[in-house]
Motif scaffolding. Structure first.
Motif, PDB file in Angstrom:
ATOM      1  N   VAL A 484       0.832  -1.207   0.000  1.00 59.50           N
ATOM      2  CA  VAL A 484       0.000   0.000   0.000  1.00 59.50           C
ATOM      3  C   VAL A 484       0.865   1.255   0.000  1.00 59.50           C
ATOM      4  CG1 VAL A 484      -1.658   1.352   1.337  1.00 59.50           C
ATOM      5  CG2 VAL A 484      -1.985  -1.103   1.070  1.00 59.50           C
ATOM      6  N   LEU A 485       1.905   1.287   0.827  1.00 63.21           N
ATOM      7  CA  LEU A 485       2.785   2.460   0.868  1.00 63.21           C
ATOM      8  C   LEU A 485       3.456   2.685  -0.485  1.00 63.21           C
ATOM      9  CD1 LEU A 485       4.466   2.028   4.380  1.00 63.21           C
ATOM     10  CD2 LEU A 485       2.685   3.639   3.731  1.00 63.21           C
ATOM     11  N   VAL A 490       2.987   6.450  -5.974  1.00 65.12           N
ATOM     12  CA  VAL A 490       2.868   6.647  -7.420  1.00 65.12           C
ATOM     13  C   VAL A 490       2.042   7.899  -7.697  1.00 65.12           C
ATOM     14  CG1 VAL A 490       2.032   5.638  -9.575  1.00 65.12           C
ATOM     15  CG2 VAL A 490       3.040   4.163  -7.812  1.00 65.12           C
ATOM     16  N   ARG A 491       2.543   8.748  -8.590  1.00 65.90           N
ATOM     17  CA  ARG A 491       1.821   9.960  -8.970  1.00 65.90           C
ATOM     18  C   ARG A 491       0.570   9.590  -9.766  1.00 65.90           C
ATOM     19  NH1 ARG A 491       2.484  14.944  -6.653  1.00 65.90           N
ATOM     20  NH2 ARG A 491       4.662  15.247  -6.092  1.00 65.90           N
ATOM     21  N   ILE A 492      -0.577  10.062  -9.314  1.00 66.17           N
ATOM     22  CA  ILE A 492      -1.853   9.730  -9.929  1.00 66.17           C
ATOM     23  C   ILE A 492      -2.475  10.998 -10.506  1.00 66.17           C
ATOM     24  CG2 ILE A 492      -4.161   8.784  -9.510  1.00 66.17           C
ATOM     25  CD1 ILE A 492      -1.945   6.746  -9.277  1.00 66.17           C
ATOM     26  N   PRO A 493      -3.045  10.943 -11.713  1.00 67.86           N
ATOM     27  CA  PRO A 493      -3.739  12.110 -12.263  1.00 67.86           C
ATOM     28  C   PRO A 493      -4.865  12.552 -11.337  1.00 67.86           C
ATOM     29  CG  PRO A 493      -3.430  10.441 -13.951  1.00 67.86           C
ATOM     30  CD  PRO A 493      -3.035   9.811 -12.649  1.00 67.86           C
ATOM     31  N   PRO A 494      -5.101  13.869 -11.218  1.00 65.17           N
ATOM     32  CA  PRO A 494      -6.153  14.360 -10.314  1.00 65.17           C
ATOM     33  C   PRO A 494      -7.507  13.715 -10.550  1.00 65.17           C
ATOM     34  CG  PRO A 494      -4.813  16.173 -11.120  1.00 65.17           C
ATOM     35  CD  PRO A 494      -4.369  14.963 -11.878  1.00 65.17           C
ATOM     36  N   MET A 500      -9.051   6.239  -5.807  1.00 67.12           N
ATOM     37  CA  MET A 500      -7.880   5.532  -5.287  1.00 67.12           C
ATOM     38  C   MET A 500      -8.170   4.789  -3.988  1.00 67.12           C
ATOM     39  SD  MET A 500      -5.161   5.600  -7.199  1.00 67.12           S
ATOM     40  CE  MET A 500      -3.838   5.344  -6.020  1.00 67.12           C
ATOM     41  N   PRO A 501      -8.747   5.433  -2.951  1.00 64.21           N
ATOM     42  CA  PRO A 501      -8.897   4.732  -1.668  1.00 64.21           C
ATOM     43  C   PRO A 501      -9.886   3.585  -1.710  1.00 64.21           C
ATOM     44  CG  PRO A 501      -9.081   7.133  -1.407  1.00 64.21           C
ATOM     45  CD  PRO A 501      -9.168   6.840  -2.863  1.00 64.21           C
ATOM     46  N   VAL A 502     -10.914   3.668  -2.567  1.00 61.69           N
ATOM     47  CA  VAL A 502     -11.983   2.672  -2.527  1.00 61.69           C
ATOM     48  C   VAL A 502     -11.889   1.629  -3.631  1.00 61.69           C
ATOM     49  CG1 VAL A 502     -13.590   4.211  -1.364  1.00 61.69           C
ATOM     50  CG2 VAL A 502     -13.491   4.205  -3.851  1.00 61.69           C
ATOM     51  N   VAL A 503     -11.123   1.890  -4.684  1.00 63.43           N
ATOM     52  CA  VAL A 503     -11.054   0.945  -5.796  1.00 63.43           C
ATOM     53  C   VAL A 503      -9.620   0.536  -6.113  1.00 63.43           C
ATOM     54  CG1 VAL A 503     -11.586   0.528  -8.220  1.00 63.43           C
ATOM     55  CG2 VAL A 503     -13.193   1.832  -6.807  1.00 63.43           C
TER      56      VAL A 503
END
Length: 737
Positions: A484-485, A490-494, A500-503
């Motif tokens: 998880v860390l 990883v840089r994620i597009p806005p 991210m947290p739920v899927v």
């Protein structure tokens, strides 16, 4: 505050050389006025508070304080030392010492008044006046608010019409070098605006400051004049007693915000309760500062915003750095200054993982690893206790043949004791089924917060299904947290941050953790677990006795701490199955027997030689009887904290004796908890109790012997932990209430 301090509570020539002696000197003045009923008991409470965190502050200030049942009314005593007294402040000794005493049930109004003093300590004019005065009466009037200190000469400051945006930029550049003295010179307009927060109406006639914070609906982040509004911060401060540090940190942060041209609105979570920040203020904030030594209440309100999470003393000693740090975090997380837009809800944005938030800056990997593992163990223990006791009660009602009973879903005999025994046994079995998943899930939680729960539970369930057991649970939790860390870095597009947290994080981390547990390391760990179980089952004779002694030493080493929990986990791991081996039940018996020794021994020692203990310890000894009988080893902690060099070694010797005797007697235990209340479930109960009694007698004798070598004894009037030279004769006399 005038009734809290009088000239009799002021010592302008405090001659004490240590913080303990200083507290005794000032507390004796309180006792002489009848505001403290038990001097030694009150000093024990002060020392216990000091042990939680040093009370020295930058600027030569010491504020020992506590809430105590021995205080009759809120009281403040002040001492001024020419030589200085070390209260643990980074910048050296304190020459101004404030002893704050609050009753255990102090009302909110009095605690609010005490908080006002804490805020005034941040005023350099106030402390300068206290250093200059030569009259105790004048000092008491100054502290009580009856006199106002002369205002300091202000440093040159920007004109009132300066741009707030420019002020904010200057604050960001210079915040690391800001001094507490400078915070008092901020423009009055900025002070008023910061205190009011984002709800203060703007004044079109003023071109700068928080007055520009009113936003137009069309252009978020801009005031009515069109200028970009100042950066906004919401903060929470709290300390263990909620009397001093809480409010001093709030004042420091507000001052630093004014100096930097930043709006800071603080929620103080003190002993007088707390008033929640307006949700609109939180929503409009660009960043969050949490300066606390207690868990922040309703912390989810700040989720998703750039957060700096530190101890409360950092809020007092380096507030400007915290303001600058939260601005840098907002910029790095992509939050435009002045928009109040939330940042991605990652571990870094929320101020670190639960373990990191609870630890100290600069902790090593080994310390963090221990805390991660203890996070899992602490959540697992209630499942062990509930499941184990239910299974034990099932055996007590239905006999050992209850293991072969059909499922109560298919067949439940309401009128027969065996039916109820089967019911309890099967409920306990379901509870035990959660042990490994909970262990793994909360190890991952300790590493990566809530995103670690799903892969941790999945990995733990796989470990349980493959036979990897507790070793597999430990590995699954560490793997899940690490995955998880890694994903969170990883840089994620806005556009994808919302899912991210739920899927995304649960999907990827569960897949990777499951693959590693099923294909790579599950079988090797299962083999190691089986080998260890076979080895324990094969222990007999001298080897079993040595193992019992080792487990006894571990149970009594830190009285409920990490080493104690390791020994307890070894015991419970063996019986956390439907059909535990005889060796596993012997280990569990030795673990519980040794864990009962320290509190029972302290209770016995305070009974047979009470004069060797303080009045507070004698009171704790009464409770220790029940705690020890219930297998709550933590009941001995107050004694170990007051005298560790005598209590802990004595407890370890007694615990080792009990563990070795329990193993040699062949005592067995199916329940993981309960103390004397589960004696009917113990194999060879009389020999088991004899082993406990032997260890209690050994520890009691050693404690009495070691304490008897110390002079003077606390009960004879000497100061606990202090030499005779530190205690004036008149301070040793009992004080009438």
């Amino acid at each position: 505050m005038t009734d809290m301090i009088t000239a009799d509570l002021v010592d302008l020539d405090l001659s004490a050389g240590t913080k303990e002696a200083a507290a005794r000197n000032l507390a004796a003045r309180m006792a002489a006025l009848g505001r403290v009923t038990d001097l030694e008991g009150f000093l024990d409470d002060v020392a216990a508070r000091e042990a939680q965190m040093p009370t020295g502050l930058d600027g030569g200030i010491g504020i020992p304080h506590c809430r105590s049942a021995h205080v009759t009314e809120p009281t403040l005593a002040f001492g001024r030392s020419a030589a200085g007294i070390d209260f643990g402040a980074p910048d050296g000794p304190a020459d101004l010492v404030f002893l704050i005493a609050a009753p255990a049930g102090a009302d909110d109004a009095h605690l609010t008044i005490l908080s006002a003093l804490a805020r005034r300590l941040m005023d350099p004019g106030f402390t300068a006046a206290l250093r200059a005065t030569a009259d105790p009466e004048a000092a008491s009037r100054l502290i009580g608010g009856q006199e106002t200190p002369p205002a300091p000469v202000p440093d040159p400051a920007p004109a009132a019409g300066a741009s707030s945006a420019a002020a904010g930029e200057a604050g960001a550049d210079e915040s690391a070098g800001a001094r507490p003295e400078d915070t008092a010179t901020a423009p009055a307009a900025a002070s008023a605006g910061a205190a009011a927060g984002s709800t203060a109406p703007g004044n079109p006639a003023e071109a700068a400051g928080p007055a520009d914070s009113a936003e137009s609906p069309e252009e978020p982040g801009r005031g009515t004049t069109g200028a970009v509004r100042p950066f906004r911060i919401v903060a929470v401060t709290s300390c263990p007693t909620g009397i001093a540090h809480t409010y001093m940190a709030a004042e420091s942060l507000e001052n630093a915000g004014r100096e930097a041209g930043v709006e800071v609105v603080v929620e103080t979570q003190g002993s007088a309760g707390f008033t929640r920040l307006d949700p609109a203020v939180i929503a409009a904030a660009d960043g969050v500062i949490l300066a606390h030594d207690l868990p922040v209440r309703e912390k989810e309100r700040f989720a998703g915003k750039p957060t700096v999470d530190v101890g409360v003393k950092a809020g007092i000693s380096r507030p400007a750095e915290l303001v600058a740090e939260v601005r840098r975090k907002a910029e790095s997380d992509g939050t435009p200054a002045g928009t109040g837009a939330p940042a991605p809800a990652t571990a870094s944005a929320s101020g670190g993982t639960p373990v990191e938030r609870a630890g100290e800056a600069g902790e090593g990997y080994g310390t963090k690893l221990r805390k991660w593992l203890m996070s899992g163990v602490s959540y697992m223990v209630p499942f062990v206790a509930a499941g184990g006791l239910l299974i034990a009660l099932g055996f007590a009602l239905g006999g050992y043949e209850v293991k072969a009973a059909p499922s109560v879903l298919d067949h439940f005999m309401w009128s027969q004791r065996a039916g109820w025994g089967a019911l309890l046994f099967q409920i306990g079995g379901f509870a035990f089924g959660f042990l490994v998943p909970v262990l793994a899930g909360y190890i991952a939680y300790g590493m990566a917060d809530r995103p670690g729960l799903v892969p941790g539970f999945v990995g733990g369930m796989i470990a349980s299904a493959t036979g990897a057991g507790f070793l597999g649970g430990l590995a699954a939790g560490l793997i899940a947290g690490g995955v998880v860390l890694t994903v969170q870095r990883v840089r994620i597009p806005p556009a994808l941050r919302g899912i991210m947290p739920v899927v995304v994080i649960p999907l990827i981390s569960s897949a990777i953790t499951g693959f590693l547990m099923l294909v790579v390391i599950g079988k090797p760990i299962a083999s190691a677990q089986k080998a260890m179980t076979d080895w324990l089952n094969g222990l007999t004779g001298t080897n079993a006795v040595l193992l019992g002694a080792l487990l006894g030493l571990m149970m009594c080493f830190d009285l409920g701490g990490p080493v104690n929990k390791v020994a307890y986990t070894v015991g419970t791991a063996g019986i956390a199955v439907a059909d535990p081996s005889d060796s596993a039940m012997k280990i569990m018996a030795a673990v519980m027997a040794a864990g009962m020794v320290p509190p029972l021994a302290m209770a016995l020692a305070t009974t047979v030689r009470g004069r060797l203990f303080t009045p507070t310890e004698r009171e704790n000894g009464k409770a220790a009887w029940v705690l020890g009988a219930s297998f709550i080893t933590e009941g001995a902690i107050p004694f170990a904290a007051a005298d560790p060099l005598r209590v802990i070694p004595s407890s370890m010797v007694g615990g080792a004796v009990t563990g070795a005797l329990s193993m040699s007697f062949g005592a067995t235990l199916r329940a993981p908890h309960g103390g004397v209340f589960v004696v009917p479930l113990i194999g060879n109960p009389f020999l088991y109790l004899l082993a406990v009694l032997a260890g209690v007698c050994v520890t009691t004798g050693l404690v009495i012997l070691l304490k008897g070598l110390r002079t003077p004894a606390p009960g004879d009037g000497g100061a606990s932990g202090a030499g005779p030279a530190e205690t004036a004769p008149e301070q040793r006399q009992p004080v009438a209430a």
